[in-house]
Design an enzyme around this catalytic site. Structure first.
Site, mmCIF file in Angstrom:
data_model
loop_
_atom_site.group_PDB
_atom_site.id
_atom_site.type_symbol
_atom_site.label_atom_id
_atom_site.label_comp_id
_atom_site.label_asym_id
_atom_site.label_seq_id
_atom_site.Cartn_x
_atom_site.Cartn_y
_atom_site.Cartn_z
ATOM 1 N N LYS A 152 0.953 -1.036 0.017
ATOM 2 C CA LYS A 152 -0.052 -0.029 0.126
ATOM 3 C C LYS A 152 0.798 1.285 0.118
ATOM 4 C CE LYS A 152 -3.549 -2.246 2.836
ATOM 5 N NZ LYS A 152 -4.528 -2.135 3.938
ATOM 6 N N ASP A 196 -7.413 -6.582 10.664
ATOM 7 C CA ASP A 196 -8.759 -5.623 10.414
ATOM 8 C C ASP A 196 -9.866 -6.961 10.419
ATOM 9 O OD1 ASP A 196 -7.398 -6.857 8.025
ATOM 10 O OD2 ASP A 196 -8.081 -5.108 6.937
HETATM 11 N N1 LIG Z 1 -19.897 4.492 -3.214
HETATM 12 C C1 LIG Z 1 -19.384 3.152 -3.642
HETATM 13 N N2 LIG Z 1 -20.401 2.246 -4.177
HETATM 14 C C2 LIG Z 1 -20.049 0.835 -4.823
HETATM 15 N N3 LIG Z 1 -18.727 0.756 -4.388
HETATM 16 C C3 LIG Z 1 -17.833 1.425 -4.015
HETATM 17 C C4 LIG Z 1 -18.231 2.931 -3.582
HETATM 18 N N4 LIG Z 1 -17.241 3.418 -3.071
HETATM 19 C C5 LIG Z 1 -16.231 2.432 -3.274
HETATM 20 N N5 LIG Z 1 -16.461 1.258 -3.561
HETATM 21 C C6 LIG Z 1 -15.793 0.297 -3.790
HETATM 22 O O1 LIG Z 1 -15.689 -0.581 -2.704
HETATM 23 C C7 LIG Z 1 -14.187 -1.082 -2.580
HETATM 24 C C8 LIG Z 1 -13.583 -0.196 -1.614
HETATM 25 O O2 LIG Z 1 -13.952 -0.928 -0.476
HETATM 26 P P1 LIG Z 1 -13.527 -0.238 1.017
HETATM 27 O O3 LIG Z 1 -14.185 1.132 1.027
HETATM 28 O O4 LIG Z 1 -14.410 -1.109 1.672
HETATM 29 O O5 LIG Z 1 -12.263 -0.263 1.000
HETATM 30 P P2 LIG Z 1 -11.352 -1.366 1.551
HETATM 31 O O6 LIG Z 1 -11.652 -2.751 1.133
HETATM 32 O O7 LIG Z 1 -11.107 -1.154 2.934
HETATM 33 O O8 LIG Z 1 -10.038 -0.979 0.937
HETATM 34 P P3 LIG Z 1 -8.483 -0.835 1.331
HETATM 35 O O9 LIG Z 1 -7.836 -2.076 0.730
HETATM 36 O O10 LIG Z 1 -8.112 0.369 0.498
HETATM 37 O O11 LIG Z 1 -8.398 -0.520 2.749
HETATM 38 C C9 LIG Z 1 -13.596 -0.445 -4.100
HETATM 39 O O12 LIG Z 1 -13.545 -1.731 -4.852
HETATM 40 C C10 LIG Z 1 -14.632 0.652 -4.622
HETATM 41 O O13 LIG Z 1 -14.606 0.324 -6.093
#
Ligand SMILES: Nc1ncnc2c1ncn2[C@@H]1O[C@H](COP(=O)(O)OP(=O)(O)OP(=O)(O)O)[C@@H](O)[C@H]1O
Length: 432
Positions: A152, A196
């Site tokens: 990251k 997490d």
């Molecule tokens: N408004 C939205 N509607 C649908 N999907 C979304 C939206 N915003 C983000 N996403 C999708 O959700 C995913 C990000 O998920 P999340 O916000 O839970 O982060 P995460 O899995 O914790 O990511 P990271 O690995 O960066 O910590 C991405 O694939 C993104 O395309």
């Protein structure tokens, strides 16, 4: 039949699973059990789940820190009410991970706590403000709690070798307080460092009360749940026992449940039939369930399909992400696509989400069977992840494909709350 309806039919045949959900639940269940017994990289026990909460002093304060990416979040959480009393966040601009990196973070946190009156000056109080510090650290750690890799955008240095994240953060607090906050009266005791998936699971267990499964569908896909300790194979029992403090009464483990971080993204090699448009490099074969369900890969499958049928040009300038797919599935206003294809594109987005929901419903039901959850009428699933949270269609379809009522509950702030809950449970567990 128009060309568009022919394409829609052909894709429905390719995308929607041919097997019945009952048969897929069976196959997933077998794969989960076999991975639990044999896999050294998935279905790993994370910690035992304490069931006694006797020793908690309501005056004890928990400082939870969520270190998961470039934005660092922290909060003061009161338990057992699970209330965030104060929270704040800042961007991490320094990306070389060494002791200076941790000192910088801890300096900022201490400054904010002092500015907001959470730690008092020695001339204002005779009492030392004690904090139990609990950290969600979303980077791989080994069994001892040492950093294995960062990613990251962070660069790990040799200076971290042989030190656990707990030691690094504890010594940063000691150093920063003695160098910069000597007029203040506070003591920081770093207690738990969890990942997490465990944070989500502990939050789910604590908030949902009933037996629950925690699910992550954001960028990636994962799940965490409890199984009886006795289900673990000897090599997993041994590695779990090594992580427990020396004064832990290990005999009691036989009567406990353990959290298992299942890495369900790996599931489905012989069950999910990936299509050519699902192949985004070797990772798709390694992680079939993640490939068809997550916010990272599903939008890329849609993009490949549209390219394959010449519905968009090769240089189409729009990023295919979870947000776009969710908008298409809900049929919201068309900004980017040719009108003649728009309804077909929305239909394809829905087909891909239907397939994702089918496999999510199947894995949740398979997990429910192997955990032996006691609620026969419903399955409680606490979840996080923007992709699932923002798609009503995805959530509805998961329920549609399940023969048991799946209650999906979004767990806001679960990284911070889960860290706090870990410390609360451990501090109040008689054995630790
Ligand atoms: N408004 C939205 N509607 C649908 N999907 C979304 C939206 N915003 C983000 N996403 C999708 O959700 C995913 C990000 O998920 P999340 O916000 O839970 O982060 P995460 O899995 O914790 O990511 P990271 O690995 O960066 O910590 C991405 O694939 C993104 O395309």
């Amino acid at each position: 039949m128009t060309i568009r309806s022919a394409i829609a039919r052909e894709l429905a045949r390719m995308i929607l699973p041919a097997d019945s959900i009952v048969s897929v639940v069976d196959q997933f269940q077998e794969e989960l059990l076999s991975r639990l017994q044999t896999s050294a990289i998935s279905m790993l026990p994370q910690c035992s789940v304490p069931d006694e909460r006797l020793r908690w002093n309501p005056k004890d304060r928990i400082l939870a820190i969520d270190f998961g990416g470039t934005r660092l979040k922290f909060a003061i959480v009161s338990l057992p009410q699970i209330v965030i009393e104060y929270d704040d966040a800042f961007e991490l601009t320094y990306n070389i991970v060494d002791p200076t990196f941790f000192n910088g973070i801890i300096y900022k946190i201490c400054t904010k706590l002092a500015e907001n009156g959470y730690v008092k000056k020695k001339n204002e109080t005779s009492e030392v403000t004690k904090f139990f510090v609990s950290v969600t650290f979303s980077f791989p750690l080994n069994a001892k709690g040492e950093v294995v890799a960062m990613g990251k955008g962070f660069v790990m240095t040799n200076a971290l070798q042989g030190l656990t994240v707990k030691q690094l953060i504890q010594s940063s607090f000691e150093r920063i307080i003695s160098d910069n906050f000597e007029d203040f009266s506070c003591a920081m005791n770093v207690c738990d460092v969890i990942n997490d998936a465990v944070a989500v699971s502990l939050t789910s267990k604590f908030i949902c009360e009933n037996d629950s499964i925690s699910l992550i569908i954001g960028t990636g896909t994962n799940a965490c749940f409890e199984v009886p300790y006795g289900y673990l194979p000897p090599f997993k029992k041994d590695s779990l026992r090594e992580t427990l403090p020396s004064n832990y009464n290990k005999e009691t483990l036989n009567f406990k449940h353990v959290l298992v971080n299942s890495e369900i993204g790996f599931i489905g090699k012989d069950v999910i039939s990936l299509q050519p448009f699902d192949i985004h490099g070797g990772i798709s074969y390694e992680m079939p369930l993640e490939c068809v369900t997550s916010g990272k890969w599903l939008p890329l499958s849609l993009r490949n399909i549209l390219l394959q049928y010449n519905i968009i040009p090769k240089n189409f300038p729009i990023e295919f992400n979870g947000e776009l797919v969710c908008q298409l599935a809900e049929d919201s206003a068309n900004t980017w696509f040719e009108d003649q294809y728009y309804s077909l594109i929305c239909q394809i987005a829905r087909l891909l989400i239907k397939r994702a929901a089918f496999y999510v419903a199947a894995i949740v039901q398979a997990i429910d069977i192997i955990t032996g959850c006691k609620n026969y009428n419903f399955i409680h699933v606490g979840y996080v992840g923007s992709f699932l949270q923002h798609s009503t269609f995805y959530r509805e379809q998961i329920k549609y494909y399940s023969s048991i009522d799946i209650k999906l509950q979004f767990l806001n702030h679960s990284n911070l709350l889960g860290a706090a809950i870990a410390t609360y449970l451990n501090k109040s567990d008689k054995h630790v």
